[in-house]
Design a protein around this motif. Structure first.
Motif, mmCIF file in Angstrom:
data_model
loop_
_atom_site.group_PDB
_atom_site.id
_atom_site.type_symbol
_atom_site.label_atom_id
_atom_site.label_comp_id
_atom_site.label_asym_id
_atom_site.label_seq_id
_atom_site.Cartn_x
_atom_site.Cartn_y
_atom_site.Cartn_z
ATOM 1 N N GLY A 320 0.635 12.138 14.539
ATOM 2 C CA GLY A 320 1.677 13.117 14.813
ATOM 3 C C GLY A 320 3.073 12.629 14.477
ATOM 4 N N ASP A 321 3.254 11.310 14.436
ATOM 5 C CA ASP A 321 4.579 10.748 14.153
ATOM 6 C C ASP A 321 4.800 10.484 12.669
ATOM 7 O OD1 ASP A 321 4.953 10.692 16.883
ATOM 8 O OD2 ASP A 321 4.295 8.604 17.084
ATOM 9 N N THR A 322 3.710 10.418 11.890
ATOM 10 C CA THR A 322 3.804 10.012 10.494
ATOM 11 C C THR A 322 2.905 10.895 9.642
ATOM 12 O OG1 THR A 322 4.208 7.727 11.185
ATOM 13 C CG2 THR A 322 3.543 8.072 8.897
ATOM 14 N N PRO A 323 3.452 11.898 8.995
ATOM 15 C CA PRO A 323 2.614 12.753 8.142
ATOM 16 C C PRO A 323 2.005 11.944 6.999
ATOM 17 C CG PRO A 323 4.798 13.702 8.495
ATOM 18 C CD PRO A 323 4.855 12.308 8.997
ATOM 19 N N GLU A 324 0.720 12.179 6.737
ATOM 20 C CA GLU A 324 0.039 11.484 5.651
ATOM 21 C C GLU A 324 0.112 12.329 4.395
ATOM 22 O OE1 GLU A 324 -3.746 8.554 5.531
ATOM 23 O OE2 GLU A 324 -4.110 10.552 6.316
ATOM 24 N N PRO A 325 0.559 11.763 3.277
ATOM 25 C CA PRO A 325 0.701 12.561 2.050
ATOM 26 C C PRO A 325 -0.650 12.837 1.408
ATOM 27 C CG PRO A 325 1.174 10.262 1.592
ATOM 28 C CD PRO A 325 0.938 10.355 3.082
ATOM 29 N N ASP A 326 -0.628 13.661 0.389
ATOM 30 C CA ASP A 326 -1.851 13.974 -0.336
ATOM 31 C C ASP A 326 -2.243 12.838 -1.273
ATOM 32 O OD1 ASP A 326 -3.990 15.686 -1.095
ATOM 33 O OD2 ASP A 326 -2.910 16.167 -2.935
ATOM 34 N N SER A 327 -1.296 11.991 -1.626
ATOM 35 C CA SER A 327 -1.579 10.885 -2.540
ATOM 36 C C SER A 327 -2.112 9.681 -1.762
ATOM 37 C CB SER A 327 -0.311 10.486 -3.296
ATOM 38 O OG SER A 327 0.625 9.907 -2.409
ATOM 39 N N SER A 328 -2.613 8.696 -2.506
ATOM 40 C CA SER A 328 -3.153 7.499 -1.867
ATOM 41 C C SER A 328 -2.095 6.437 -1.616
ATOM 42 C CB SER A 328 -4.267 6.902 -2.733
ATOM 43 O OG SER A 328 -3.747 6.490 -3.989
ATOM 44 N N GLY A 329 -0.881 6.660 -2.123
ATOM 45 C CA GLY A 329 0.177 5.681 -1.894
ATOM 46 C C GLY A 329 1.204 5.714 -3.009
ATOM 47 N N PHE A 330 2.020 4.670 -3.062
ATOM 48 C CA PHE A 330 3.032 4.622 -4.115
ATOM 49 C C PHE A 330 3.318 3.195 -4.535
ATOM 50 C CE2 PHE A 330 5.304 4.756 -0.061
ATOM 51 C CZ PHE A 330 6.316 3.814 -0.185
ATOM 52 N N LEU A 331 3.715 3.076 -5.792
ATOM 53 C CA LEU A 331 4.149 1.823 -6.387
ATOM 54 C C LEU A 331 5.669 1.833 -6.449
ATOM 55 C CD1 LEU A 331 1.597 1.960 -9.318
ATOM 56 C CD2 LEU A 331 1.384 0.572 -7.256
ATOM 57 N N VAL A 332 6.246 0.648 -6.570
ATOM 58 C CA VAL A 332 7.701 0.541 -6.430
ATOM 59 C C VAL A 332 8.314 -0.078 -7.677
ATOM 60 C CG1 VAL A 332 9.586 -0.336 -5.001
ATOM 61 C CG2 VAL A 332 7.392 0.267 -3.939
ATOM 62 N N SER A 333 9.294 0.617 -8.225
ATOM 63 C CA SER A 333 10.053 0.069 -9.341
ATOM 64 C C SER A 333 10.721 -1.242 -8.919
ATOM 65 C CB SER A 333 11.120 1.081 -9.781
ATOM 66 O OG SER A 333 12.074 0.484 -10.623
ATOM 67 N N ARG A 334 10.834 -2.158 -9.852
ATOM 68 C CA ARG A 334 11.411 -3.467 -9.528
ATOM 69 C C ARG A 334 12.889 -3.360 -9.166
ATOM 70 N NH1 ARG A 334 8.701 -7.969 -10.376
ATOM 71 N NH2 ARG A 334 10.595 -9.181 -10.713
ATOM 72 N N ARG A 335 13.533 -2.266 -9.533
ATOM 73 C CA ARG A 335 14.952 -2.111 -9.216
ATOM 74 C C ARG A 335 15.190 -1.540 -7.827
ATOM 75 N NH1 ARG A 335 18.124 -0.170 -14.712
ATOM 76 N NH2 ARG A 335 17.527 -1.956 -16.009
ATOM 77 N N GLU A 336 14.142 -1.100 -7.151
ATOM 78 C CA GLU A 336 14.305 -0.570 -5.800
ATOM 79 C C GLU A 336 14.595 -1.713 -4.829
ATOM 80 O OE1 GLU A 336 13.726 3.173 -4.840
ATOM 81 O OE2 GLU A 336 14.636 2.707 -6.775
ATOM 82 N N PRO A 337 15.530 -1.534 -3.898
ATOM 83 C CA PRO A 337 15.910 -2.622 -2.981
ATOM 84 C C PRO A 337 14.981 -2.717 -1.768
ATOM 85 C CG PRO A 337 17.312 -0.728 -2.586
ATOM 86 C CD PRO A 337 16.400 -0.344 -3.733
ATOM 87 N N VAL A 338 13.688 -2.871 -2.013
ATOM 88 C CA VAL A 338 12.718 -2.974 -0.930
ATOM 89 C C VAL A 338 11.887 -4.229 -1.135
ATOM 90 C CG1 VAL A 338 12.635 -0.480 -0.577
ATOM 91 C CG2 VAL A 338 10.991 -1.554 -2.108
ATOM 92 N N CYS A 339 11.207 -4.650 -0.059
ATOM 93 C CA CYS A 339 10.513 -5.937 -0.090
ATOM 94 C C CYS A 339 9.089 -5.851 -0.607
ATOM 95 C CB CYS A 339 10.522 -6.563 1.305
ATOM 96 S SG CYS A 339 9.569 -5.627 2.538
ATOM 97 N N PHE A 340 8.532 -4.646 -0.719
ATOM 98 C CA PHE A 340 7.126 -4.556 -1.110
ATOM 99 C C PHE A 340 6.992 -3.928 -2.488
ATOM 100 C CE2 PHE A 340 8.162 -0.958 1.667
ATOM 101 C CZ PHE A 340 7.825 0.134 0.875
ATOM 102 N N GLN A 341 5.870 -4.227 -3.132
ATOM 103 C CA GLN A 341 5.627 -3.728 -4.485
ATOM 104 C C GLN A 341 4.704 -2.527 -4.506
ATOM 105 O OE1 GLN A 341 4.180 -7.553 -5.555
ATOM 106 N NE2 GLN A 341 2.051 -6.881 -5.715
ATOM 107 N N ALA A 342 3.985 -2.300 -3.415
ATOM 108 C CA ALA A 342 3.072 -1.164 -3.352
ATOM 109 C C ALA A 342 2.762 -0.854 -1.896
ATOM 110 C CB ALA A 342 1.773 -1.476 -4.102
ATOM 111 N N ALA A 343 2.500 0.413 -1.609
ATOM 112 C CA ALA A 343 2.099 0.846 -0.270
ATOM 113 C C ALA A 343 0.923 1.790 -0.426
ATOM 114 C CB ALA A 343 3.256 1.537 0.448
ATOM 115 N N THR A 344 -0.140 1.538 0.318
ATOM 116 C CA THR A 344 -1.365 2.325 0.232
ATOM 117 C C THR A 344 -1.663 2.977 1.575
ATOM 118 O OG1 THR A 344 -2.279 0.799 -1.410
ATOM 119 C CG2 THR A 344 -3.838 2.247 -0.280
ATOM 120 N N PHE A 345 -1.996 4.260 1.549
ATOM 121 C CA PHE A 345 -2.479 4.950 2.744
ATOM 122 C C PHE A 345 -3.997 4.778 2.773
ATOM 123 C CE2 PHE A 345 1.597 6.818 1.830
ATOM 124 C CZ PHE A 345 2.169 6.972 3.086
ATOM 125 N N ALA A 346 -4.455 3.874 3.626
ATOM 126 C CA ALA A 346 -5.844 3.429 3.579
ATOM 127 C C ALA A 346 -6.823 4.569 3.785
ATOM 128 C CB ALA A 346 -6.070 2.338 4.626
#
Length: 461
Positions: A320-346
């Protein structure tokens, strides 16, 4: 390398040296022992692992009714070595492909999530039309990519994937498509990765990359599969087949020396194991430390084979706090200022692994993206991942979290990697009765481990 197996020797209880000592109890080492057992049931083979648990990077977390892989979450179906290993272990009936949602992946770019275009291979288009509707590439970038079809054939000495892609398809395709996909698999910068390892089908391409990919055969069926209850099942099957008498874990190897035709491996606690043949199924830097006193030249060559550190961070949310998207996750461009390279909705990728009422995200933190972060405690790492996730969607407070660290555990096949591996193997052969096996040498993923294990077993049997 033939002759290491002493015909007719008892598998257990025999005195004298081992036939084969395998140092490293990850999938490569376990698979090599299994293959040797299949070929030479009477051989005295022992697997030695420094850590308490076997399996290396392969580990599956089971918590709160959820199943999440903390390392590799699938095996490649092509080439077929990994599938052949599963078949030999009796696991074929347990393998399943990911859900249809696994084909829907986004790429994080400039603070937003963009659907990844269809018809890509490692971020490269198989058709000129594959980039037509994507918002990840500007109109000018699409025109530049189309020049791939017109540029003259010929190579300019490119051996990095990034250099080849930039020259044929332009900077935008490289930075916004190829780098996120390749980073999600290998980590590192595509400008430093050797195309012969990462995309061997393109290594000899003289002209258009798009045309080369269009002509390349596509594997029948799904490209990846996994046991229903996670990749730990592969490790469990290997250890069950080998039996406790062939496994010693929680026992670090300290140094290896060659004496009177035998390898003598000193282990923690003062004991020395003697073996006719030594197989090093460990990351190259660890093998270098083991051999440094006996074979400094080989140790120096092994130290040149690069590896990266990472961490898998699992965050479990109330649905209820975190809607799950229709996709399996997302990959991250190297220019994005975040610490991870990929996130998967298991739960989206692997149906049935996440219980009702939970949304589980696994993010892979790259040490290069966030220098110093992995030196911090688990809570700090998890909070940083949560903060970065919230840049792309609504994420509540986690019900629980888990951090698994992989220090220098993933090979990084930088430009010149095949030559470095060839040199290391040549020097190992010169030492006598010494083999190298694992992803550092045999190619990425569990397929590389299975391929190397089969090769070593065939040579020793």
């Amino acid at each position: 390398m033939s002759g290491a197996i002493q015909r007719g020797a008892a598998a257990s209880g025999a005195s004298g040296p081992l036939d084969v000592l395998i140092v490293g109890g990850g999938v490569a080492g376990l698979a090599a022992a299994f293959e040797l057992r299949q070929r030479s049931p009477g051989a005295r083979v022992l697997v030695l692992e420094a850590r308490e648990r076997l399996g290396g990077n392969v580990r599956t977390l089971e918590r709160d009714g959820c199943i999440v892989d903390l390392g590799p979450d699938a095996l490649a179906t092509q080439p077929g070595e990994a599938l052949a290993l599963c078949e030999a272990l009796g696991l074929s009936g347990e393998l399943q492909p990911p859900s249809d949602a696994s084909r829907r992946v986004s790429i994080a770019h400039r603070g937003a999530l963009h659907p990844m275009p269809e018809g890509l291979a490692m971020g490269l288009p198989r058709s000129p039309l594959a980039l037509a509707s994507t918002s990840l590439i500007s109109p000018l970038g699409k025109l530049r990519a189309a020049l791939d079809l017109l540029l003259p054939a010929g190579r300019s000495g490119d051996t990095s994937l990034g250099g080849l892609v930039r020259r044929r398809l332009g900077a935008e395709v490289h930075e916004n498509l190829v780098a996120p996909l390749v980073g999600g698999i290998y980590g590192g910068d595509p400008d430093r990765l050797d195309v012969r390892v990462v995309m061997p089908m393109l290594a000899q391409t003289q002209g258009s990359l798009v045309r080369a990919l269009a002509r390349a055969p596509r594997p029948a069926g799904g490209m990846i599969k996994a046991p229903r209850r996670g990749m730990q099942r592969l490790v469990d099957a290997l250890t069950e087949q080998l039996g406790e008498e062939r496994l010693r874990h929680g026992v670090p190897a300290l140094r290896a020396r060659r004496r009177e035709g035998l390898w003598c491996v000193e282990i923690d606690g003062g004991e020395t194991l003697e073996t006719r043949h030594l197989v090093l199924a460990m990351p190259a830097h660890a093998a270098a430390a083991l051999l440094g006193e006996e074979a400094p030249g080989l140790a120096a060559a092994l130290a040149e084979i690069q590896a990266r550190s990472s961490a898998s961070v699992v965050l479990a949310f109330n649905a209820g706090d975190t809607p799950e998207p229709d996709s399996s996750g997302f990959l991250v461009s190297r220019r994005e200022p975040v610490c991870f390279q990929a996130a998967t909705f298991a739960g989206r990728k692997w149906p049935g692994r996440v219980r009702s009422g939970r949304v589980v995200v696994r993010a892979v933190v790259d040490a290069e993206r966030a220098p110093g972060l992995l030196d911090q405690g688990d809570l700090v790492v998890a909070r940083r991942v949560l903060s970065d996730l919230r840049a792309y969607g609504r994420f509540g407070e986690p019900a629980w979290s888990h951090v698994a660290r992989h220090e220098k555990a993933s090979p990084l096949p930088e430009v010149g990697h095949p030559e470095r591996v060839a040199r290391a193997r040549s020097l190992a052969e010169a030492c006598g009765a010494l083999s190298l096996v694992g992803a550092s040498y045999d190619g990425p993923g569990l397929a590389g481990c299975a391929r190397g294990a089969a090769r070593v077993a065939a040579a020793l049997s």
